[in-house]
Design a protein around this motif. Structure first.
Motif, PDB file in Angstrom:
ATOM      1  N   GLY A 139       0.806  -1.201   0.000  1.00 11.08           N
ATOM      2  CA  GLY A 139       0.000   0.000   0.000  1.00 11.08           C
ATOM      3  C   GLY A 139       0.847   1.263   0.000  1.00 11.08           C
ATOM      4  O   GLY A 139       2.071   1.232  -0.187  1.00 11.08           O
ATOM      5  N   ILE A 140       0.179   2.383   0.235  1.00 10.22           N
ATOM      6  CA  ILE A 140       0.829   3.696   0.201  1.00 10.22           C
ATOM      7  C   ILE A 140       0.373   4.500   1.406  1.00 10.22           C
ATOM      8  O   ILE A 140      -0.780   4.411   1.828  1.00 10.22           O
ATOM      9  N   TYR A 141       1.307   5.277   1.987  1.00  9.94           N
ATOM     10  CA  TYR A 141       1.070   5.954   3.256  1.00  9.94           C
ATOM     11  C   TYR A 141       1.404   7.435   3.114  1.00  9.94           C
ATOM     12  O   TYR A 141       2.559   7.787   2.826  1.00  9.94           O
ATOM     13  N   PRO A 142       0.425   8.323   3.290  1.00  8.93           N
ATOM     14  CA  PRO A 142       0.703   9.757   3.150  1.00  8.93           C
ATOM     15  C   PRO A 142       1.587  10.269   4.277  1.00  8.93           C
ATOM     16  O   PRO A 142       1.467   9.833   5.434  1.00  8.93           O
ATOM     17  N   VAL A 143       2.480  11.184   3.938  1.00  4.16           N
ATOM     18  CA  VAL A 143       3.343  11.805   4.943  1.00  4.16           C
ATOM     19  C   VAL A 143       2.543  12.877   5.687  1.00  4.16           C
ATOM     20  O   VAL A 143       1.918  13.732   5.070  1.00  4.16           O
ATOM     21  N   GLU A 144       2.581  12.809   7.014  1.00  3.46           N
ATOM     22  CA  GLU A 144       1.857  13.787   7.822  1.00  3.46           C
ATOM     23  C   GLU A 144       2.783  14.790   8.492  1.00  3.46           C
ATOM     24  O   GLU A 144       2.429  15.948   8.650  1.00  3.46           O
ATOM     25  N   ARG A 145       3.955  14.353   8.896  1.00  2.00           N
ATOM     26  CA  ARG A 145       4.857  15.275   9.611  1.00  2.00           C
ATOM     27  C   ARG A 145       6.292  14.777   9.480  1.00  2.00           C
ATOM     28  O   ARG A 145       6.552  13.576   9.469  1.00  2.00           O
ATOM     29  N   ILE A 146       7.207  15.737   9.373  1.00  2.00           N
ATOM     30  CA  ILE A 146       8.626  15.421   9.214  1.00  2.00           C
ATOM     31  C   ILE A 146       9.422  16.121  10.308  1.00  2.00           C
ATOM     32  O   ILE A 146       9.286  17.331  10.503  1.00  2.00           O
ATOM     33  N   TYR A 147      10.261  15.357  11.007  1.00  2.00           N
ATOM     34  CA  TYR A 147      11.035  15.874  12.132  1.00  2.00           C
ATOM     35  C   TYR A 147      12.513  15.958  11.756  1.00  2.00           C
ATOM     36  O   TYR A 147      13.128  14.948  11.429  1.00  2.00           O
ATOM     37  N   LEU A 148      13.048  17.178  11.802  1.00  2.00           N
ATOM     38  CA  LEU A 148      14.463  17.442  11.594  1.00  2.00           C
ATOM     39  C   LEU A 148      15.017  18.157  12.810  1.00  2.00           C
ATOM     40  O   LEU A 148      14.295  18.890  13.491  1.00  2.00           O
ATOM     41  N   ASP A 149      16.301  17.965  13.059  1.00  2.00           N
ATOM     42  CA  ASP A 149      16.960  18.693  14.132  1.00  2.00           C
ATOM     43  C   ASP A 149      17.107  20.162  13.733  1.00  2.00           C
ATOM     44  O   ASP A 149      17.492  20.459  12.605  1.00  2.00           O
ATOM     45  N   GLN A 150      16.811  21.062  14.651  1.00  2.00           N
ATOM     46  CA  GLN A 150      16.904  22.493  14.342  1.00  2.00           C
ATOM     47  C   GLN A 150      18.299  22.878  13.855  1.00  2.00           C
ATOM     48  O   GLN A 150      18.459  23.764  13.000  1.00  2.00           O
ATOM     49  N   ARG A 151      19.333  22.206  14.370  1.00  2.00           N
ATOM     50  CA  ARG A 151      20.698  22.550  13.965  1.00  2.00           C
ATOM     51  C   ARG A 151      20.949  22.255  12.497  1.00  2.00           C
ATOM     52  O   ARG A 151      21.770  22.918  11.859  1.00  2.00           O
ATOM     53  N   TYR A 152      20.238  21.270  11.955  1.00  2.63           N
ATOM     54  CA  TYR A 152      20.413  20.980  10.535  1.00  2.63           C
ATOM     55  C   TYR A 152      19.862  22.129   9.686  1.00  2.63           C
ATOM     56  O   TYR A 152      20.452  22.506   8.668  1.00  2.63           O
ATOM     57  N   TYR A 153      18.732  22.672  10.096  1.00  2.00           N
ATOM     58  CA  TYR A 153      18.209  23.858   9.425  1.00  2.00           C
ATOM     59  C   TYR A 153      19.189  25.029   9.541  1.00  2.00           C
ATOM     60  O   TYR A 153      19.493  25.718   8.573  1.00  2.00           O
ATOM     61  N   ASP A 154      19.671  25.265  10.760  1.00  2.00           N
ATOM     62  CA  ASP A 154      20.462  26.456  11.024  1.00  2.00           C
ATOM     63  C   ASP A 154      21.842  26.410  10.386  1.00  2.00           C
ATOM     64  O   ASP A 154      22.345  27.420   9.890  1.00  2.00           O
ATOM     65  N   LEU A 155      22.478  25.247  10.402  1.00  2.48           N
ATOM     66  CA  LEU A 155      23.857  25.127   9.941  1.00  2.48           C
ATOM     67  C   LEU A 155      23.971  24.733   8.473  1.00  2.48           C
ATOM     68  O   LEU A 155      24.993  24.964   7.847  1.00  2.48           O
ATOM     69  N   GLY A 156      22.930  24.096   7.933  1.00  2.00           N
ATOM     70  CA  GLY A 156      22.979  23.671   6.543  1.00  2.00           C
ATOM     71  C   GLY A 156      23.542  22.270   6.379  1.00  2.00           C
ATOM     72  O   GLY A 156      23.964  21.613   7.335  1.00  2.00           O
ATOM     73  N   THR A 157      23.580  21.813   5.149  1.00  3.29           N
ATOM     74  CA  THR A 157      23.931  20.415   4.878  1.00  3.29           C
ATOM     75  C   THR A 157      25.401  20.101   5.130  1.00  3.29           C
ATOM     76  O   THR A 157      25.747  18.943   5.360  1.00  3.29           O
ATOM     77  N   SER A 158      26.271  21.108   5.096  1.00  2.00           N
ATOM     78  CA  SER A 158      27.701  20.855   5.337  1.00  2.00           C
ATOM     79  C   SER A 158      28.023  20.945   6.820  1.00  2.00           C
ATOM     80  O   SER A 158      28.372  19.945   7.456  1.00  2.00           O
ATOM     81  N   ALA A 159      27.882  22.136   7.397  1.00  2.00           N
ATOM     82  CA  ALA A 159      28.208  22.309   8.820  1.00  2.00           C
ATOM     83  C   ALA A 159      27.292  21.492   9.713  1.00  2.00           C
ATOM     84  O   ALA A 159      27.665  21.117  10.830  1.00  2.00           O
ATOM     85  N   GLY A 160      26.092  21.199   9.227  1.00  2.00           N
ATOM     86  CA  GLY A 160      25.143  20.403  10.019  1.00  2.00           C
ATOM     87  C   GLY A 160      25.136  18.935   9.679  1.00  2.00           C
ATOM     88  O   GLY A 160      24.196  18.219  10.040  1.00  2.00           O
ATOM     89  N   ALA A 161      26.178  18.452   9.002  1.00  2.00           N
ATOM     90  CA  ALA A 161      26.195  17.071   8.510  1.00  2.00           C
ATOM     91  C   ALA A 161      26.023  16.033   9.610  1.00  2.00           C
ATOM     92  O   ALA A 161      25.537  14.929   9.359  1.00  2.00           O
ATOM     93  N   ARG A 162      26.409  16.362  10.829  1.00  2.00           N
ATOM     94  CA  ARG A 162      26.271  15.396  11.935  1.00  2.00           C
ATOM     95  C   ARG A 162      24.814  15.108  12.282  1.00  2.00           C
ATOM     96  O   ARG A 162      24.515  14.114  12.946  1.00  2.00           O
ATOM     97  N   TRP A 163      23.894  15.974  11.828  1.00  2.00           N
ATOM     98  CA  TRP A 163      22.473  15.807  12.151  1.00  2.00           C
ATOM     99  C   TRP A 163      21.648  15.493  10.903  1.00  2.00           C
ATOM    100  O   TRP A 163      20.483  15.865  10.803  1.00  2.00           O
ATOM    101  N   ASP A 164      22.245  14.785   9.965  1.00  2.00           N
ATOM    102  CA  ASP A 164      21.552  14.472   8.713  1.00  2.00           C
ATOM    103  C   ASP A 164      20.701  13.209   8.865  1.00  2.00           C
ATOM    104  O   ASP A 164      20.959  12.172   8.247  1.00  2.00           O
ATOM    105  N   PHE A 165      19.685  13.313   9.719  1.00  2.00           N
ATOM    106  CA  PHE A 165      18.701  12.240   9.875  1.00  2.00           C
ATOM    107  C   PHE A 165      17.347  12.890  10.126  1.00  2.00           C
ATOM    108  O   PHE A 165      17.256  14.025  10.598  1.00  2.00           O
ATOM    109  N   ALA A 166      16.307  12.184   9.763  1.00  2.00           N
ATOM    110  CA  ALA A 166      14.946  12.702   9.893  1.00  2.00           C
ATOM    111  C   ALA A 166      14.020  11.570  10.305  1.00  2.00           C
ATOM    112  O   ALA A 166      14.241  10.409   9.936  1.00  2.00           O
TER     113      ALA A 166
END
Length: 335
Positions: free
Chosen positions: A162-189
Protein backbone atom coordinates in the motif's frame (compact mmCIF):
# COMPACT_ATOMS: atom_id res chain seq x y z
CA UNK A 1 24.72 -10.72 17.52
CA UNK A 2 28.03 -9.52 18.92
CA UNK A 3 28.21 -8.72 22.62
CA UNK A 4 28.79 -4.96 22.11
CA UNK A 5 25.77 -4.70 19.77
CA UNK A 6 23.62 -6.72 22.17
CA UNK A 7 24.57 -4.42 25.06
CA UNK A 8 23.96 -1.29 22.99
CA UNK A 9 20.63 -2.63 21.81
CA UNK A 10 19.45 -3.32 25.36
CA UNK A 11 20.71 0.10 26.47
CA UNK A 12 18.85 1.84 23.63
CA UNK A 13 15.64 -0.06 24.40
CA UNK A 14 15.90 0.77 28.11
CA UNK A 15 16.65 4.43 27.42
CA UNK A 16 13.76 4.74 24.98
CA UNK A 17 11.37 3.04 27.40
CA UNK A 18 12.40 5.30 30.26
CA UNK A 19 12.07 8.45 28.18
CA UNK A 20 8.71 7.43 26.75
CA UNK A 21 7.43 6.81 30.26
CA UNK A 22 8.80 9.97 31.81
CA UNK A 23 6.60 13.10 31.86
CA UNK A 24 9.74 15.21 32.34
CA UNK A 25 12.00 13.68 29.69
CA UNK A 26 11.04 16.12 26.98
CA UNK A 27 9.14 18.78 28.91
CA UNK A 28 8.65 21.41 27.82
CA UNK A 29 9.06 20.03 24.30
CA UNK A 30 11.21 22.28 22.11
CA UNK A 31 9.08 23.53 19.22
CA UNK A 32 11.96 23.12 16.83
CA UNK A 33 12.43 19.52 15.90
CA UNK A 34 9.83 18.88 13.23
CA UNK A 35 9.09 20.20 9.79
CA UNK A 36 5.48 19.99 8.67
CA UNK A 37 4.17 20.04 5.10
CA UNK A 38 2.10 23.08 3.96
CA UNK A 39 -1.67 22.93 4.28
CA UNK A 40 -3.80 21.18 1.72
CA UNK A 41 -4.83 17.68 0.73
CA UNK A 42 -1.83 15.42 0.56
CA UNK A 43 0.42 18.23 1.82
CA UNK A 44 2.17 18.89 5.11
CA UNK A 45 0.18 20.52 7.92
CA UNK A 46 1.33 22.84 10.68
CA UNK A 47 -1.12 21.75 13.36
CA UNK A 48 -0.29 19.30 16.09
CA UNK A 49 -0.82 15.76 14.83
CA UNK A 50 -3.88 13.96 16.15
CA UNK A 51 -4.08 10.17 16.31
CA UNK A 52 -6.88 9.85 13.79
CA UNK A 53 -7.36 7.94 10.58
CA UNK A 54 -7.74 10.17 7.52
CA UNK A 55 -9.15 7.84 4.86
CA UNK A 56 -9.61 10.66 2.35
CA UNK A 57 -5.91 11.54 2.43
CA UNK A 58 -4.79 7.93 2.11
CA UNK A 59 -7.30 7.24 -0.64
CA UNK A 60 -6.16 10.32 -2.52
CA UNK A 61 -2.52 9.22 -2.38
CA UNK A 62 -3.36 5.65 -3.34
CA UNK A 63 -5.50 6.77 -6.27
CA UNK A 64 -2.96 9.29 -7.53
CA UNK A 65 0.08 7.00 -7.38
CA UNK A 66 -0.86 4.45 -10.00
CA UNK A 67 1.77 1.93 -11.21
CA UNK A 68 2.07 3.97 -14.42
CA UNK A 69 2.75 7.21 -12.53
CA UNK A 70 5.27 5.53 -10.23
CA UNK A 71 7.15 3.92 -13.12
CA UNK A 72 7.20 7.26 -14.97
CA UNK A 73 8.31 9.29 -11.94
CA UNK A 74 11.33 11.41 -12.71
CA UNK A 75 14.37 11.15 -10.51
CA UNK A 76 14.64 13.65 -7.70
CA UNK A 77 18.05 12.68 -6.45
CA UNK A 78 19.36 14.99 -3.72
CA UNK A 79 22.99 14.49 -2.80
CA UNK A 80 25.02 11.27 -2.87
CA UNK A 81 27.53 10.36 -5.45
CA UNK A 82 28.92 11.42 -8.79
CA UNK A 83 29.28 9.25 -11.88
CA UNK A 84 33.01 8.88 -11.29
CA UNK A 85 34.38 6.14 -9.06
CA UNK A 86 36.91 6.77 -6.29
CA UNK A 87 40.32 5.20 -6.92
CA UNK A 88 40.08 1.79 -5.28
CA UNK A 89 42.50 0.72 -2.55
CA UNK A 90 40.74 -2.62 -2.00
CA UNK A 91 38.05 -4.60 -3.79
CA UNK A 92 34.66 -2.95 -3.35
CA UNK A 93 31.77 -5.26 -2.48
CA UNK A 94 29.23 -5.35 -5.31
CA UNK A 95 25.61 -4.33 -5.06
CA UNK A 96 22.75 -6.08 -6.81
CA UNK A 97 19.13 -5.17 -7.51
CA UNK A 98 16.44 -7.09 -5.61
CA UNK A 99 12.75 -6.84 -4.80
CA UNK A 100 13.42 -5.15 -1.48
CA UNK A 101 12.35 -5.58 2.14
CA UNK A 102 8.87 -4.76 3.49
CA UNK A 103 10.34 -2.35 6.06
CA UNK A 104 12.33 -0.30 3.52
CA UNK A 105 10.72 1.93 0.92
CA UNK A 106 10.93 5.17 -1.00
CA UNK A 107 9.10 8.49 -1.29
CA UNK A 108 7.02 9.87 -4.16
CA UNK A 109 5.90 13.45 -4.71
CA UNK A 110 4.37 15.71 -7.31
CA UNK A 111 4.25 19.49 -7.57
CA UNK A 112 1.42 19.49 -10.08
CA UNK A 113 3.64 19.52 -13.16
CA UNK A 114 6.19 16.82 -12.47
CA UNK A 115 6.39 13.69 -10.39
CA UNK A 116 9.42 12.38 -8.58
CA UNK A 117 10.77 9.39 -6.70
CA UNK A 118 13.43 10.19 -4.17
CA UNK A 119 15.40 8.76 -1.28
CA UNK A 120 14.81 5.80 0.97
CA UNK A 121 13.17 5.38 4.34
CA UNK A 122 12.98 2.63 6.94
CA UNK A 123 10.07 1.70 9.20
CA UNK A 124 11.19 1.65 12.84
CA UNK A 125 9.35 0.19 15.79
CA UNK A 126 7.27 2.77 17.66
CA UNK A 127 4.24 2.90 19.99
CA UNK A 128 1.88 4.18 17.28
CA UNK A 129 3.50 2.06 14.53
CA UNK A 130 3.73 4.96 12.10
CA UNK A 131 7.35 6.16 11.96
CA UNK A 132 9.98 6.04 9.21
CA UNK A 133 13.62 7.21 9.43
CA UNK A 134 15.36 8.84 6.47
CA UNK A 135 18.03 11.49 5.75
CA UNK A 136 17.38 15.12 6.65
CA UNK A 137 18.83 16.47 3.40
CA UNK A 138 16.13 14.55 1.51
CA UNK A 139 13.33 16.36 3.36
CA UNK A 140 14.77 19.75 4.26
CA UNK A 141 13.45 21.76 1.31
CA UNK A 142 10.68 24.22 2.24
CA UNK A 143 9.04 23.94 -1.21
CA UNK A 144 5.52 22.49 -1.12
CA UNK A 145 5.29 18.85 -2.11
CA UNK A 146 1.83 17.70 -3.08
CA UNK A 147 0.91 14.04 -2.65
CA UNK A 148 4.08 13.31 -0.65
CA UNK A 149 3.78 9.62 0.18
CA UNK A 150 5.84 6.64 1.31
CA UNK A 151 5.71 3.30 -0.52
CA UNK A 152 7.29 0.40 1.41
CA UNK A 153 9.14 -2.23 -0.64
CA UNK A 154 8.51 -0.34 -3.87
CA UNK A 155 9.85 -2.11 -6.96
CA UNK A 156 8.91 -2.41 -10.60
CA UNK A 157 6.02 0.03 -10.30
CA UNK A 158 4.40 -2.01 -7.51
CA UNK A 159 3.15 -0.95 -4.07
CA UNK A 160 2.86 -4.39 -2.42
CA UNK A 161 2.01 -3.04 1.04
CA UNK A 162 0.00 0.00 0.00
CA UNK A 163 0.83 3.70 0.20
CA UNK A 164 1.07 5.95 3.26
CA UNK A 165 0.70 9.76 3.15
CA UNK A 166 3.34 11.81 4.94
CA UNK A 167 1.86 13.79 7.82
CA UNK A 168 4.86 15.27 9.61
CA UNK A 169 8.63 15.42 9.21
CA UNK A 170 11.03 15.87 12.13
CA UNK A 171 14.46 17.44 11.59
CA UNK A 172 16.96 18.69 14.13
CA UNK A 173 16.90 22.49 14.34
CA UNK A 174 20.70 22.55 13.97
CA UNK A 175 20.41 20.98 10.53
CA UNK A 176 18.21 23.86 9.42
CA UNK A 177 20.46 26.46 11.02
CA UNK A 178 23.86 25.13 9.94
CA UNK A 179 22.98 23.67 6.54
CA UNK A 180 23.93 20.42 4.88
CA UNK A 181 27.70 20.85 5.34
CA UNK A 182 28.21 22.31 8.82
CA UNK A 183 25.14 20.40 10.02
CA UNK A 184 26.19 17.07 8.51
CA UNK A 185 26.27 15.40 11.94
CA UNK A 186 22.47 15.81 12.15
CA UNK A 187 21.55 14.47 8.71
CA UNK A 188 18.70 12.24 9.88
CA UNK A 189 14.95 12.70 9.89
CA UNK A 190 11.95 10.97 11.43
CA UNK A 191 8.78 10.89 9.33
CA UNK A 192 5.33 10.40 10.79
CA UNK A 193 2.97 8.70 8.35
CA UNK A 194 -0.78 8.61 8.01
CA UNK A 195 -2.58 5.30 7.92
CA UNK A 196 -3.27 3.34 4.76
CA UNK A 197 -6.70 3.72 3.15
CA UNK A 198 -8.06 0.80 5.18
CA UNK A 199 -6.81 2.32 8.47
CA UNK A 200 -3.73 0.11 8.88
CA UNK A 201 -0.56 1.76 10.17
CA UNK A 202 2.61 1.04 8.25
CA UNK A 203 4.35 -1.00 10.95
CA UNK A 204 1.25 -3.17 11.40
CA UNK A 205 1.63 -4.14 7.75
CA UNK A 206 5.39 -4.30 7.20
CA UNK A 207 6.89 -4.76 10.63
CA UNK A 208 9.70 -2.51 11.79
CA UNK A 209 13.34 -2.45 12.84
CA UNK A 210 14.87 -1.23 16.10
CA UNK A 211 16.38 2.27 16.05
CA UNK A 212 19.84 1.92 17.60
CA UNK A 213 21.67 5.04 18.85
CA UNK A 214 25.38 4.83 19.76
CA UNK A 215 25.87 1.64 17.71
CA UNK A 216 29.66 1.92 17.48
CA UNK A 217 31.51 2.45 14.23
CA UNK A 218 33.14 -0.88 13.42
CA UNK A 219 30.84 -3.61 12.13
CA UNK A 220 31.94 -6.53 9.96
CA UNK A 221 28.57 -7.17 8.29
CA UNK A 222 26.26 -4.26 7.54
CA UNK A 223 23.50 -4.45 4.97
CA UNK A 224 23.11 -1.31 2.85
CA UNK A 225 19.93 -0.75 0.82
CA UNK A 226 19.27 2.17 -1.51
CA UNK A 227 16.86 3.33 -4.20
CA UNK A 228 18.85 4.68 -7.18
CA UNK A 229 17.42 8.00 -8.32
CA UNK A 230 16.71 7.03 -11.90
CA UNK A 231 13.67 6.13 -13.92
CA UNK A 232 12.30 2.63 -13.56
CA UNK A 233 13.40 1.90 -17.11
CA UNK A 234 16.99 1.75 -15.85
CA UNK A 235 16.65 1.17 -12.08
CA UNK A 236 13.28 -0.43 -11.28
CA UNK A 237 14.50 -2.08 -8.08
CA UNK A 238 16.44 -1.09 -4.95
CA UNK A 239 20.09 -2.05 -4.48
CA UNK A 240 21.41 -4.43 -1.82
CA UNK A 241 24.96 -4.89 -0.55
CA UNK A 242 26.74 -6.26 2.51
CA UNK A 243 30.01 -4.74 3.67
CA UNK A 244 31.92 -3.52 6.72
CA UNK A 245 31.69 -0.10 8.34
CA UNK A 246 34.29 1.92 10.16
CA UNK A 247 34.77 5.40 11.57
CA UNK A 248 35.51 8.25 9.20
CA UNK A 249 36.66 11.55 10.68
CA UNK A 250 36.01 14.38 8.27
CA UNK A 251 39.01 16.17 6.78
CA UNK A 252 36.72 18.89 5.41
CA UNK A 253 36.55 21.81 7.88
CA UNK A 254 33.24 22.86 6.33
CA UNK A 255 31.68 19.50 7.25
CA UNK A 256 33.14 18.47 10.61
CA UNK A 257 32.32 15.32 12.52
CA UNK A 258 32.71 11.56 12.76
CA UNK A 259 30.65 9.38 10.44
CA UNK A 260 29.98 5.77 9.56
CA UNK A 261 31.69 4.85 6.28
CA UNK A 262 30.91 1.84 4.10
CA UNK A 263 32.20 0.62 0.72
CA UNK A 264 29.51 -0.72 -1.63
CA UNK A 265 29.55 -0.38 -5.40
CA UNK A 266 27.00 1.59 -7.39
CA UNK A 267 25.22 3.74 -4.80
CA UNK A 268 24.54 6.68 -7.06
CA UNK A 269 22.39 9.75 -6.43
CA UNK A 270 18.95 8.97 -5.08
CA UNK A 271 20.11 6.27 -2.68
CA UNK A 272 20.23 8.83 0.14
CA UNK A 273 18.21 7.88 3.18
CA UNK A 274 18.78 4.16 2.59
CA UNK A 275 19.41 2.11 5.74
CA UNK A 276 22.57 0.73 7.35
CA UNK A 277 21.27 -2.49 8.97
CA UNK A 278 22.91 -4.87 11.45
CA UNK A 279 21.37 -8.21 12.34
CA UNK A 280 20.68 -9.31 15.89
CA UNK A 281 18.70 -11.96 17.75
CA UNK A 282 15.43 -10.08 17.23
CA UNK A 283 16.06 -9.10 13.62
CA UNK A 284 17.66 -6.06 12.04
CA UNK A 285 18.49 -2.80 13.79
CA UNK A 286 18.91 0.54 12.03
CA UNK A 287 22.29 2.14 12.80
CA UNK A 288 22.47 4.77 10.05
CA UNK A 289 21.05 6.18 6.82
CA UNK A 290 22.92 7.24 3.70
CA UNK A 291 23.73 10.90 4.27
CA UNK A 292 25.89 12.94 6.62
CA UNK A 293 29.31 13.69 5.18
CA UNK A 294 28.79 15.48 1.84
CA UNK A 295 25.14 14.31 1.96
CA UNK A 296 26.23 10.69 1.69
CA UNK A 297 29.53 10.92 -0.14
CA UNK A 298 31.25 12.12 -3.30
CA UNK A 299 31.61 8.73 -4.97
CA UNK A 300 29.04 6.01 -5.72
CA UNK A 301 31.25 3.29 -4.21
CA UNK A 302 31.60 4.87 -0.75
CA UNK A 303 28.67 5.96 1.41
CA UNK A 304 28.38 7.69 4.77
CA UNK A 305 25.93 8.16 7.61
CA UNK A 306 25.65 10.59 10.46
CA UNK A 307 26.32 8.83 13.75
CA UNK A 308 23.11 8.12 15.64
CA UNK A 309 23.16 9.62 19.15
CA UNK A 310 20.73 10.90 21.77
CA UNK A 311 19.88 13.62 19.23
CA UNK A 312 18.45 10.95 16.93
CA UNK A 313 16.53 9.45 19.82
CA UNK A 314 15.18 12.90 20.71
CA UNK A 315 13.75 13.31 17.20
CA UNK A 316 12.16 9.89 17.50
CA UNK A 317 10.56 10.81 20.81
CA UNK A 318 9.28 14.13 19.48
CA UNK A 319 7.70 12.23 16.60
CA UNK A 320 6.09 9.75 18.99
CA UNK A 321 4.65 12.59 21.08
CA UNK A 322 3.56 14.69 18.08
CA UNK A 323 5.43 17.79 19.29
CA UNK A 324 5.26 21.16 17.48
CA UNK A 325 7.33 21.56 14.32
CA UNK A 326 10.63 23.27 13.76
CA UNK A 327 11.05 25.50 10.75
CA UNK A 328 14.04 27.25 9.21
CA UNK A 329 14.66 30.55 10.95
CA UNK A 330 13.49 33.51 8.89
CA UNK A 331 16.22 34.54 6.47
CA UNK A 332 17.94 31.13 6.65
CA UNK A 333 17.79 29.85 3.08
CA UNK A 334 18.67 26.19 2.55
CA UNK A 335 22.39 25.69 2.02
Amino acid sequence: MSRPIAVRRRFALLLTTLLLGSPFALAPPPPAHAASPPNGPGQWHGQRHQQSHKPGLAASADTYWTPQRMRAARAAAPGKGTPAARPATAPTPPSHPFDGLPQVGTFFWTDGSNTGRFCGGTVVRSPHRNLVVSAAHCLRSPDPKRQLSFVPQYHDGLKPHGIYPVERIYLDQRYYDLGTSAGARWDFAVVRLGAREDGAEVEEVTGGFDLLPYPGYDHRKVRLIGYPGNKDSSHPKPLDCTSATHRYTSTDPAAPGDFLEISCAGYIGGTSGGPFLVRGLTGYALIGVIGGYHTGGDFPDVSYSSYFTVDTLALYLHAVHGDPPATPHQGNAPR
